[in-house]
Design an enzyme around this catalytic site. Structure first.
Site: not given
Ligand code: PGA
Length: 250
Positions: A169, A99, A209, A97, A175, A10-12, A230
């Protein structure tokens, strides 16, 4: 029967189209050696889809998006339909997600509509669920995850649920560099697998993470079928090492 492992980046909101092409150039050779053992997906920003689609053409790595709208077309300024994604060979799409739930008002109801529209378009939804730190501390993890799963998947048949992917998640782990303990994540995911009369064919990913160091412990758990990654997916070599380590254990 064991489910096929899946690792999704997931590059966001990272990487221009030129950076995305460079990434694929360094990534696909190493990834190609792993696709016999796992599905590998790059979920990239909308503006990178075309470039990554072209760059991935000689590869079995799959293309993914990070969101969509549920209507097929019309006056929805700024939105992208599942049909538009399908036209660029998008095979997977993240929905719900945390976010998007937290920053952009995504609700369980909109996640359900997007999930249905994606299935209809032949795209595999990666439905994200997970509790906040407050919910965790109040002992509400299973209740919250169950509400999210029932809301998003309750409308589907067993066969359709088997085609979906769910990413667990924990919001507090995303993150932050602090992943859930693999055994604790597996307990939650084992409970998820019993929901809606049984989700034995649905692939369940851990996210939050995940990195090259913890991937093998995570993927050694019986109910964890891979990861939604991510930060550790942004460097192609890191992501390949994470997949290698995860596959050692799965
Ligand atoms: P992260 O993000 O690996 O940076 O914790 C995962 C995600 O939000 O899908």
């Amino acid at each position: 029967m064991k489910r096929r492992p899946l690792f999704a980046a997931n590059w966001k909101m990272n990487k221009t189209a030129a950076e995305a092409r460079d990434y694929v150039t360094s990534f696909w050779g190493g990834a190609e050696a792993l696709v016999t053992r796992a599905d590998i997906v790059l979920c990239v920003p909308f503006v990178d889809l075309e470039a990554v689609h072209v760059a991935l053409e000689p590869s079995s790595v799959k293309l993914g998006a990070q969101d969509c709208y549920w209507e097929p077309k019309g006056a929805y300024t700024g939105e992208i339909s599942p049909g538009m994604l399908a036209s660029l060979a998008v095979a997977y799409c993240i929905v719900g997600h945390s976010e998007r739930r937290r920053l952009f008002g995504e609700t369980d109801a909109t996640v359900a509509r997007k999930t249905a529209a994606l299935l209809e378009a032949g795209i595999t939804p990666i439905v994200c669920v997970g509790e906040t730190l407050e919910e965790r501390q109040a002992g509400l993890t299973r209740q919250r995850v169950s509400e999210q799963i029932v809301a998003a998947l309750g409308q589907f048949s067993d066969e359709q649920r088997g085609r979906l992917v769910i990413a667990y998640e924990p919001v507090w782990a995303i993150g932050t560099g602090v992943a859930d303990d693999p055994c604790s994540a597996n307990e939650t995911m084992h409970a998820m697998r019993q929901m809606l009369g049984g989700l034995s064919d649905t692939r369940l990913l851990y996210g939050g993470s995940m990195n090259a160091d913890n991937a093998s412990m995570c993927c050694a758990q019986a109910d964890i079928d891979g990861g939604l990654v991510g930060s550790a997916s942004l460097d192609p070599r890191n992501f390949i090492q994470l997949i290698i380590n995860g596959l050692k254990a799965s």
